[in-house]
Design an enzyme around this catalytic site. Structure first.
Site, PDB file in Angstrom:
ATOM      1  N   GLY A  50      -3.039  -4.999   2.547  1.00  0.00           N
ATOM      2  CA  GLY A  50      -3.548  -3.689   2.949  1.00  0.00           C
ATOM      3  C   GLY A  50      -2.789  -3.250   4.179  1.00  0.00           C
ATOM      4  CD  GLU A  51      -0.334  -0.613   6.505  1.00  0.00           C
ATOM      5  OE1 GLU A  51       0.530  -0.774   5.615  1.00  0.00           O
ATOM      6  OE2 GLU A  51      -0.116  -0.894   7.701  1.00  0.00           O
ATOM      7  CB  CYS A  82       0.749  -8.789   2.118  1.00  0.00           C
ATOM      8  SG  CYS A  82       2.090  -7.689   2.555  1.00  0.00           S
ATOM      9  NE  ARG A 109       1.889  -4.702  11.013  1.00  0.00           N
ATOM     10  CZ  ARG A 109       1.457  -3.530  11.466  1.00  0.00           C
ATOM     11  NH1 ARG A 109       1.390  -3.292  12.757  1.00  0.00           N
ATOM     12  NH2 ARG A 109       1.108  -2.588  10.628  1.00  0.00           N
ATOM     13  CB  ILE A 144       3.789  -4.017  -1.206  1.00  0.00           C
ATOM     14  CG1 ILE A 144       3.845  -4.235  -2.730  1.00  0.00           C
ATOM     15  CG2 ILE A 144       3.510  -2.549  -0.877  1.00  0.00           C
ATOM     16  CD1 ILE A 144       2.525  -4.042  -3.433  1.00  0.00           C
ATOM     17  NE  ARG A 145       5.032   0.221   4.805  1.00  0.00           N
ATOM     18  CZ  ARG A 145       4.071   0.273   5.729  1.00  0.00           C
ATOM     19  NH1 ARG A 145       2.807   0.191   5.378  1.00  0.00           N
ATOM     20  NH2 ARG A 145       4.378   0.422   6.989  1.00  0.00           N
ATOM     21  CG  HIS A 180       0.990  -8.110  -2.663  1.00  0.00           C
ATOM     22  ND1 HIS A 180      -0.227  -7.787  -2.116  1.00  0.00           N
ATOM     23  CD2 HIS A 180       1.919  -7.577  -1.842  1.00  0.00           C
ATOM     24  CE1 HIS A 180      -0.053  -7.077  -1.024  1.00  0.00           C
ATOM     25  NE2 HIS A 180       1.245  -6.931  -0.831  1.00  0.00           N
ATOM     26  CD  GLU A 182      -2.488  -9.472  -4.393  1.00  0.00           C
ATOM     27  OE1 GLU A 182      -1.986 -10.599  -4.253  1.00  0.00           O
ATOM     28  OE2 GLU A 182      -2.260  -8.539  -3.600  1.00  0.00           O
TER      29      GLU A 182
HETATM   30  N1  GLN Z   1       2.697  -3.500   6.164  1.00  0.00           N
HETATM   31  C1  GLN Z   1       1.335  -3.952   6.196  1.00  0.00           C
HETATM   32  C2  GLN Z   1       0.917  -4.366   7.611  1.00  0.00           C
HETATM   33  O1  GLN Z   1       1.761  -4.550   8.416  1.00  0.00           O
HETATM   34  C3  GLN Z   1       1.117  -5.094   5.218  1.00  0.00           C
HETATM   35  C4  GLN Z   1       1.472  -4.625   3.808  1.00  0.00           C
HETATM   36  C5  GLN Z   1       0.707  -5.259   2.705  1.00  0.00           C
HETATM   37  O2  GLN Z   1      -0.308  -5.925   2.895  1.00  0.00           O
HETATM   38  N2  GLN Z   1       1.143  -4.988   1.488  1.00  0.00           N
HETATM   39  O3  GLN Z   1      -0.228  -4.474   7.890  1.00  0.00           O
END
Ligand code: GLN
Length: 210
Positions: A50-51, A82, A109, A144-145, A180, A182
């Site tokens: 998530g973020e 992540c 990050r 993902i990021r 990920h 999942e």
């Molecule tokens: N970029 C997000 C962060 O720094 C993590 C990305 C993710 O969980 N897919 O919090």
């Protein structure tokens, strides 16, 4: 009926529903955790992607961070993917932010750059513990990021590598993935986590052995 082991997903933000689906595919009944009190009775908890900036804000003044530290101290297993890995890390940079310090790693990050900040790959090295029952060694990886694991302490066991980086690692009952699992249909990583969670009431683990 309670499943064995009792597993929750932190359902405050991010892709917790995908983890719940994957855990169900492993035959586990999953509880969504939104309040500290819901951690009681669990053997393991998944912290989804998530973020982290949003997640930290949501958790502010709720007692959840302290409850997660206590859950770990009580032998509960934790699996951070992540953003979840960032939250569990010892040190976070780019930018620096607070974290729970439950696994001796430093993470950067959004470390894979703007152009390729989301990509799919396969593990170029996998610990034997993770090889499939059929001896399958390549593990699909969705980033993902993603954060990069830039340092790990001596008690941290690498479990998978990609592009030269450790992307899956474990310290005691804490499992972290910068990708990920999942998001693929491969259940090996979640199954590995379930093994750690089953150890909750079976005494202390050495840092390396399951
Ligand atoms: N970029 C997000 C962060 O720094 C993590 C990305 C993710 O969980 N897919 O919090």
């Amino acid at each position: 009926m309670a499943s064995d082991p009792a597993i929750g997903v932190l359902a405050l933000q991010g892709d917790y529903a995908a983890h719940a689906r994957t855990l169900s595919a492993c035959g586990v009944e999953v509880r969504e955790v939104r309040k500290p009190v819901q951690l009681a009775e669990l053997d393991g908890l998944v912290l989804p992607g998530g973020e982290t900036t949003a997640l930290l804000k949501i958790m502010e003044n709720t007692g959840m961070e302290e409850a997660l530290v206590a859950f770990h101290a009580g032998g509960g297993a934790l699996f951070g993917t992540c953003a979840g890995m960032i939250l569990l890390a010892g040190k976070v940079c780019s930018p620096a932010q607070r974290s729970l310090g439950l696994v001796d790693i430093d993470v950067e990050r959004n470390a894979y750059g703007r152009q390729i900040d989301s990509f799919e790959s396969v593990a170029e090295w996998l610990a034997p513990d993770l090889a499939g029952e059929d001896g399958e060694t390549s593990l699909p990886l969705v980033f993902i990021r993603a954060p990069r694991l830039v340092r790990s302490g001596k008690d941290v066991q690498p479990l998978a590598r990609c592009r030269g980086d450790v992307v899956l690692a474990r310290q005691g009952r804490v499992l972290v993935a910068s990708f990920h699992p999942e998001m693929s249909s491969d259940l090996r990583v979640h199954r590995f986590f379930l093994k750690l969670a089953r150890q909750k009431n079976k005494g202390r683990l050495s840092p390396a052995g399951p």
